[in-house]
Design a protein around this motif. Structure first.
Motif, PDB file in Angstrom:
ATOM      1  N   LEU A 607       0.827  -1.207   0.000  1.00 13.39           N
ATOM      2  CA  LEU A 607       0.000   0.000   0.000  1.00 13.39           C
ATOM      3  C   LEU A 607       0.859   1.254   0.000  1.00 13.39           C
ATOM      4  O   LEU A 607       0.543   2.252  -0.661  1.00 13.39           O
ATOM      5  CB  LEU A 607      -0.929   0.012   1.216  1.00 13.39           C
ATOM      6  N   LEU A 608       1.948   1.236   0.746  1.00 20.00           N
ATOM      7  CA  LEU A 608       2.809   2.413   0.835  1.00 20.00           C
ATOM      8  C   LEU A 608       3.425   2.763  -0.510  1.00 20.00           C
ATOM      9  O   LEU A 608       3.606   3.956  -0.824  1.00 20.00           O
ATOM     10  CB  LEU A 608       3.921   2.153   1.863  1.00 20.00           C
ATOM     11  N   THR A 613       1.115   8.120  -1.692  1.00 20.90           N
ATOM     12  CA  THR A 613       0.910   7.651  -0.320  1.00 20.90           C
ATOM     13  C   THR A 613       2.128   8.014   0.524  1.00 20.90           C
ATOM     14  O   THR A 613       3.260   7.701   0.159  1.00 20.90           O
ATOM     15  CB  THR A 613       0.690   6.127  -0.289  1.00 20.90           C
ATOM     16  N   GLY A 614       1.872   8.656   1.670  1.00 19.70           N
ATOM     17  CA  GLY A 614       2.965   9.110   2.521  1.00 19.70           C
ATOM     18  C   GLY A 614       3.257   8.198   3.686  1.00 19.70           C
ATOM     19  O   GLY A 614       4.409   8.046   4.085  1.00 19.70           O
ATOM     20  N   ALA A 615       2.225   7.602   4.276  1.00 15.29           N
ATOM     21  CA  ALA A 615       2.424   6.721   5.437  1.00 15.29           C
ATOM     22  C   ALA A 615       1.294   5.708   5.482  1.00 15.29           C
ATOM     23  O   ALA A 615       0.176   5.974   5.014  1.00 15.29           O
ATOM     24  CB  ALA A 615       2.472   7.520   6.736  1.00 15.29           C
ATOM     25  N   VAL A 616       1.600   4.551   6.069  1.00 16.22           N
ATOM     26  CA  VAL A 616       0.607   3.486   6.218  1.00 16.22           C
ATOM     27  C   VAL A 616       0.686   2.960   7.647  1.00 16.22           C
ATOM     28  O   VAL A 616       1.786   2.763   8.184  1.00 16.22           O
ATOM     29  CB  VAL A 616       0.848   2.331   5.221  1.00 16.22           C
ATOM     30  N   ARG A 663      -8.468   6.267   4.601  1.00 16.55           N
ATOM     31  CA  ARG A 663      -7.510   7.335   4.857  1.00 16.55           C
ATOM     32  C   ARG A 663      -7.892   8.105   6.119  1.00 16.55           C
ATOM     33  O   ARG A 663      -9.060   8.375   6.358  1.00 16.55           O
ATOM     34  CB  ARG A 663      -7.439   8.280   3.661  1.00 16.55           C
ATOM     35  N   PHE A 664      -6.877   8.436   6.905  1.00 17.85           N
ATOM     36  CA  PHE A 664      -7.034   9.254   8.089  1.00 17.85           C
ATOM     37  C   PHE A 664      -6.050  10.412   8.012  1.00 17.85           C
ATOM     38  O   PHE A 664      -5.173  10.447   7.152  1.00 17.85           O
ATOM     39  CB  PHE A 664      -6.772   8.432   9.354  1.00 17.85           C
ATOM     40  N   SER A 665      -6.186  11.337   8.943  1.00 21.71           N
ATOM     41  CA  SER A 665      -5.194  12.409   9.025  1.00 21.71           C
ATOM     42  C   SER A 665      -3.927  11.944   9.711  1.00 21.71           C
ATOM     43  O   SER A 665      -2.873  12.555   9.557  1.00 21.71           O
ATOM     44  CB  SER A 665      -5.788  13.623   9.763  1.00 21.71           C
ATOM     45  N   ALA A 666      -4.006  10.858  10.505  1.00 25.81           N
ATOM     46  CA  ALA A 666      -2.811  10.362  11.185  1.00 25.81           C
ATOM     47  C   ALA A 666      -3.004   8.900  11.558  1.00 25.81           C
ATOM     48  O   ALA A 666      -4.136   8.423  11.702  1.00 25.81           O
ATOM     49  CB  ALA A 666      -2.515  11.187  12.441  1.00 25.81           C
ATOM     50  N   VAL A 667      -1.882   8.208  11.722  1.00 25.11           N
ATOM     51  CA  VAL A 667      -1.848   6.865  12.297  1.00 25.11           C
ATOM     52  C   VAL A 667      -0.748   6.854  13.354  1.00 25.11           C
ATOM     53  O   VAL A 667       0.130   7.718  13.376  1.00 25.11           O
ATOM     54  CB  VAL A 667      -1.587   5.774  11.236  1.00 25.11           C
ATOM     55  N   THR A 668      -0.796   5.887  14.239  1.00 29.51           N
ATOM     56  CA  THR A 668       0.147   5.869  15.356  1.00 29.51           C
ATOM     57  C   THR A 668       1.521   5.357  14.936  1.00 29.51           C
ATOM     58  O   THR A 668       1.644   4.463  14.087  1.00 29.51           O
ATOM     59  CB  THR A 668      -0.388   4.995  16.504  1.00 29.51           C
ATOM     60  N   VAL A 711      -2.722   6.300   5.195  1.00 27.37           N
ATOM     61  CA  VAL A 711      -3.643   5.180   5.008  1.00 27.37           C
ATOM     62  C   VAL A 711      -3.565   4.246   6.204  1.00 27.37           C
ATOM     63  O   VAL A 711      -2.477   3.969   6.734  1.00 27.37           O
ATOM     64  CB  VAL A 711      -3.320   4.411   3.703  1.00 27.37           C
ATOM     65  N   TRP A 712      -4.721   3.777   6.629  1.00 27.66           N
ATOM     66  CA  TRP A 712      -4.814   2.741   7.670  1.00 27.66           C
ATOM     67  C   TRP A 712      -5.476   1.522   7.058  1.00 27.66           C
ATOM     68  O   TRP A 712      -6.434   1.630   6.276  1.00 27.66           O
ATOM     69  CB  TRP A 712      -5.647   3.251   8.838  1.00 27.66           C
ATOM     70  N   THR A 713      -4.967   0.335   7.389  1.00 27.53           N
ATOM     71  CA  THR A 713      -5.566  -0.879   6.831  1.00 27.53           C
ATOM     72  C   THR A 713      -5.769  -1.935   7.896  1.00 27.53           C
ATOM     73  O   THR A 713      -4.868  -2.190   8.717  1.00 27.53           O
ATOM     74  CB  THR A 713      -4.691  -1.456   5.692  1.00 27.53           C
TER      75      THR A 713
END
Length: 791
Positions: A607-608, A613-616, A663-668, A711-713
Motif C-alpha cells: 500500500l505504501l 501515499t505518505g504513510a501506512v 484514509r485518516f489524518s494520522a496513524v500511530t 492510510v490505515w488498513t
C-alpha cells in the motif's frame, strides 16, 4: 450578626487523599462559605464550599473537596473543619477514616463534565476480575445501565506486577435530560453501593448554552457571553447516544437551501431502482425528471435510462422506492455542485434499524476517500448527485447501478468530489454495508469493480470480505519488494522486546530484505545486553517462506528518553552507514508490538508504494482482542484520539469502518511505515516540540500538508500493549511535558484537527466518548467540504 449556632458543617469522608464535606448557615442559606481544614490544630488547607453535596442542607450547593498530601495526613491524628478565620469547630474526623459502608472505595468513582455522558472506574477489590455493573437512577427510576469495558492496570504495591482488569466505563444518558432543568442522578454498583462522585447533578440544553444565554442575558452582556460560551463549548464539546438520533434530528433539522445562484432552468434526473412510490419533495427552483428501472439488474434498461437522463438533465441521482429526501435536498446538492464547480456531491443519510422496534440509524460519512470507496460504495449511501458532463460520452459507461459512482470517479479530479454533511436521504430499507440495499449478482459486480480497479491500479486486488459480505478487502502486490528497516527503540523490557522479535520471525513472510535496528536507550540489565549481543551476532538469517532475509543491528542511544530524537538518530544512522539506496522503506515499531499473521508487512509495504501515499498504519489490538488503534481522528478529546477503542477486532464498527482500508489524518507511530526519503524531506519527528507525545500526529499532518495520503488498513493486524515500557504521564514533570506537547499541537494544527476530513461534523468531539460513538450536541458547522486538509 449571625449566631454561631446557625452555622453547620460536616466532614463526610476521607477517600484516599480526598477529603469531602459541607458547610452551611441557616440564617444565610444562599451564602457560600470559605472553610479551613486543620490537622491537630495546625492549618492544612482552605476551600470554597460551593459544590453540590448530597447531604448538604438548602439547595445542596454547599459542599467542598480538598486534596491533602500523604505528609499532611501522616502527621496528624484528627482533622477539624471550621469556617475560615473562625475558631469554633463545625466537625472533626479522627484518622484513620474510612468511607461510609454504603459507598464504594474512592478509586471506584464516577465523573461528569458538560454533556450527556458519565464515565468512571469500578473494580471490586476483593475480586478484581469480577465484572460488576453500574446503574444510574433519577428519583428511584433507573435511566441507564452499563458494565465496565475498558482495560487498565490495577494499582498494586510498588515493585509488584500490575494486574490488568476491565474496570473503566462510560454511560450515555438519554437526550430527554437535556431539557434545561437540574437533574440529580444516583450512580450505584450491583451491590447497591454509591460510587464516589455520586450523586451527579447535571443541567443541559439541547441547543447549547449560547442559545440559552441569548434569551436570558441583557443586551449589554450578550456579545461577551456569546464569545465566552462559544469557547467553552469548543473546549468541552458534548455528545448524545446515537439511539437518540430521531430526537436529535428534530432538534437540528436539515438546513433549508438558499435561493438558486444560477439563472436559467436546471433539471435533475432521478433514476429509481425498482418499482414503487418515491417521495420527492417539491423543488420549485429545479425541474425533476424520473426514470424507473423495474429490474435494476436489467443492464440494457439501466444503460438506456442513464444515457437518456444524461442527455436531458444537468445532474443525475439514483434512489430506491420508498426513499424520502429532506425538504430542499436536491436544491442544496445542486447548489454545492454548481458553486464549487464540483463533479460529484454526496450527502449523509439515515435508515431503519434492523430490528422492527429499533430507531432510525444515522449514517455520517467522511470527506472523499478513494481507498474506502473501493472497499465500500459509501457515495451511494446518501443522496449522490453527479454532474451529467462526467457521465456523458463515457468511454466505459456503468453497466449496473453499482458501477455508477465508480464510473463517475474515473473522470473527475479528487478535489471535485464534495461531501455535504447533512442527512438529506432517509432510506426506506436498512443500510447495506456496500452502499446499496440490494447488490444483485455480487460476484459479477465484484468482477466488474475489479476490472475498473485494474485500470486505476494494476497491482491492486478486491476480494469479498469473509464475514461482512457487503464489504470488500483492498490489497496490493509488488513485482519488486523494497528493503525495509524496522526501528525498535527499547530500554531493557527484555520480555517485551523478545516477544516482539520472536513473533516477527515467526509471522513475517516478506520476500525482501528486512533490517531490524534496535535502539538501546540506556538499558542496564545484563540479560538485556546479552540478548543484544546474541541478536547482533546471529548475522543474516532466513525470514519466512518467500526468500526473505533478516538482519538485526543494535544502536546505542545514551541520552535522555526522547522518542522523536531516538528515531531521528536511527534514520540518520541508517543513511550514514548503509547509504541512500539501502532500506528505502522505514518502519517505526514499538517494542511492545506482536505480529499476528505472516503477510502483515507485505500488506503495509504494498500500500505504501503507491504514488501519493505518505504513510501506512496497521490495525492494532489489545491482548484481549479489543481494538487499540483503528486510525487517529483529530479534535476528539480536545486534540486527537484513536478510533475503535470500544470495538472488538471483529465488530463492524461505524458503517463497517473497522474492516475498511481507508484514509485518516494520522496513524500511530507504534507501527508506521513510510519512505525514508519522505521522512527526511519533512524533517522527521519533531524532537523539540514533541519529544514524547503527538510526534506521530505532527509527522502525519506534515505529510498531509504536502498532499500525501495517510492510510490505515485492517489487513495488517498486530497486538500492541500501549505504554507498556514508558508508562503513563503521572509525575509532575511528565504531566508538564505532556501539557507543553498538547499546546504545541494546538498551536500548529488546530484548524486541521478541528476540521478533520475523516470525521463528520455531526459526530461528537466529546472528551468522554470515543470517535464515532456519539452525536454532536449541537452539530458543528455543516458546510460542504472536500478532502483537502484545512489550513
Amino acid at each position: 450578626m449571625t449566631a454561631p449556632s446557625d452555622r453547620q458543617g460536616r466532614l463526610t469522608g476521607l477517600y484516599g487523599n480526598l477529603l469531602k464535606g459541607w458547610a452551611w448557615d441557616a440564617a444565610s442559606p444562599g451564602r457560600r462559605w470559605a472553610v479551613a481544614i486543620h490537622g491537630d490544630g495546625r492549618p492544612l488547607a482552605l476551600a470554597q464550599a460551593e459544590d453540590f453535596h448530597p447531604e448538604a442542607p438548602g439547595d445542596g450547593a454547599h459542599g467542598f473537596s480538598v486534596v491533602l498530601s500523604d505528609t499532611q495526613l501522616d502527621a496528624c491524628r484528627q482533622l477539624t473543619l471550621t469556617l475560615a478565620n473562625a475558631e469554633r469547630p463545625l466537625d472533626t474526623l479522627t484518622l484513620p477514616a474510612a468511607p461510609p459502608a454504603n459507598r464504594t472505595p474512592e478509586h471506584s468513582r464516577v465523573h461528569w463534565q458538560p454533556g450527556l455522558v458519565l464515565r468512571g472506574w469500578l473494580v471490586d477489590t476483593h475480586d478484581p476480575q469480577r465484572q460488576a455493573s453500574i446503574e444510574v437512577h433519577e428519583q428511584g427510576q433507573r435511566i441507564a445501565r452499563t458494565t465496565p469495558t475498558r482495560w487498565d492496570a490495577l494499582p498494586t504495591p510498588a515493585g509488584e506486577p500490575h494486574e490488568r482488569v476491565e474496570g473503566g466505563f462510560q454511560i450515555r444518558l438519554p437526550l430527554s435530560l437535556a431539557d434545561g432543568r437540574r437533574h440529580v442522578l444516583t450512580v450505584r454498583d450491583d451491590q447497591g453501593r454509591e460510587l464516589a462522585g455520586s450523586p451527579v447533578v447535571i443541567q443541559e440544553w439541547p441547543e447549547g448554552l449560547a442559545h440559552w444565554q441569548a434569551h436570558a442575558a441583557t443586551e449589554s452582556q450578550r456579545t461577551l457571553l456569546t464569545r465566552q460560551l462559544e469557547r467553552y463549548e469548543q473546549l468541552l464539546p458534548r455528545g448524545v447516544d446515537p439511539a437518540d438520533y430521531p430526537a436529535w434530528l428534530a432538534a437540528f433539522p436539515v438546513t433549508p437551501p438558499e435561493a438558486p445562484s444560477r439563472s436559467g432552468p436546471v433539471t435533475v434526473g432521478v433514476i429509481q431502482l425498482g418499482s414503487g412510490a418515491l417521495h420527492l419533495p417539491d423543488t420549485p427552483a429545479l425541474g425533476v425528471r424520473t426514470w424507473v428501472i423495474d429490474a435494476p439488474d436489467d443492464t440494457h434498461a439501466y444503460q438506456q435510462a442513464l444515457s437518456d437522463a444524461c442527455r436531458r438533465c444537468d445532474a443525475i441521482a439514483q434512489l430506491e422506492p420508498g426513499d424520502r429526501l429532506a425538504e430542499g435536498a436536491l436544491a442544496r446538492a445542486w447548489q454545492v455542485l454548481h458553486e464549487q464547480r464540483a463533479a460529484i456531491v454526496y450527502s449523509d443519510f439515515d435508515a431503519p434499524g434492523r430490528r422492527p422496534d429499533a430507531p432510525r440509524q444515522p449514517g455520517f460519512l467522511p470527506a472523499w476517500d478513494p481507498d474506502r470507496h473501493w472497499c465500500q460504495d459509501f457515495l451511494s449511501a446518501g443522496l449522490c448527485l453527479i454532474h451529467s458532463d462526467v457521465l456523458r460520452d463515457h468511454p466505459r459507461p456503468p453497466a449496473t447501478p453499482g458501477e455508477l459512482t465508480y464510473a463517475a470517479v474515473e473522470r473527475c479530479d479528487a478535489e471535485a468530489i464534495w461531501h455535504l454533511p447533512e442527512p438529506l436521504r432517509h432510506r426506506a430499507r436498512p443500510w447495506a454495508e456496500d452502499g446499496l440495499a440490494d447488490a444483485p449478482c455480487a460476484a459479477e459486480r465484484l468482477e466488474r469493480l475489479q476490472a475498473r480497479l485494474a485500470h486505476h491500479d494494476p497491482l491492486a486486488t478486491l476480494a469479498a470480505h469473509p464475514t461482512h459480505h457487503g464489504l470488500r478487502r483492498l490489497t496490493r502486490r509488488l513485482d519488486d519488494w523494497p528493503a525495509v528497516a524496522l526501528i525498535v527503540p527499547t530500554r531493557d523490557a527484555l520480555g517485551l522486546l523478545k516477544r516482539c522479535l520472536d513473533t516477527l520471525l515467526a509471522h513475517t513472510d516478506y520476500p525482501g530484505q528486512v533490517h531490524v535496528l534496535i535502539v538501546d536507550n540506556q538499558s542496564q540489565r545484563p540479560e538485556t545486553r546479552a540478548y543484544f549481543a546474541e541478536q547482533a551476532a546471529a548475522g543474516t538469517r532466513p525470514l519466512g517462506r518467500r526468500g526473505g532475509r533478516l538482519t538485526v543491528e543494535v544502536l546505542a542511544y545514551p541520552h535522555a528518553f526522547n522518542y522523536a530524537a531516538i528515531n531521528n538518530a536511527a534514520v540518520a544512522h541508517l543513511t550514514r552507514t548503509h547509504g541512500e539506496a539501502a532500506a528505502p522503506v522505514i518502519g517505526l515499531l514499538n517494542n511492545d508490538i506482536e505480529c499476528l499473521h505472516d503477510d502483515w508487512l507485505c500488506r503495509l509495504v504494498a500500500l505504501l508504494m503507491r504514488p501519493g501515499t505518505g504513510a501506512v498504519g496497521a490495525k492494532l489490538q489489545w491482548p484481549n482482542g479489543m481494538v487499540q488503534h483503528g486510525g487517529v481522528i483529530g479534535g476528539v478529546h480536545g486534540l486527537a484520539a484513536h478510533v475503535g477503542n470500544a470495538w472488538q477486532h471483529d465488530d463492524t464498527g461505524h458503517l463497517g469502518m473497522n474492516h475498511l482500508t481507508q484514509r485518516f489524518s494520522a496513524v500511530t507511530a507504534a507501527c508506521l511505515l513510510m519512505r525514508r526519503a519522505d521522512y527526511q524531506a519533512i524533517g522527521g519527528l519533531d524532537a523539540r516540540d514533541f519529544p514524547v507525545g503527538f510526534n506521530d500526529v505532527d509527522l502525519c499532518l506534515k505529510l498531509r500538508a504536502r498532499g500525501q495520503a495517510v492510510v490505515w488498513t485492517p489487513e495488517a493486524r498486530l497486538i500492541h500493549a500501549e505504554s507498556a515500557t514508558r508508562g503513563k504521564d503521572e509525575s509532575a514533570e511528565k504531566a508538564a511535558r505532556a501539557q507543553r506537547e498538547m499546546a504545541n499541537l494546538r498551536r500548529r494544527w488546530s484548524q486541521a484537527l478541528l476540521n478533520d476530513p475523516a470525521y463528520n461534523p455531526n459526530l461528537s468531539l466529546d472528551t468522554a466518548s470515543d470517535p464515532f460513538t456519539s452525536l454532536a450536541l449541537p452539530p458543528r458547522e455543516r458546510r460542504a467540504r472536500n478532502a483537502r486538509l484545512p489550513r
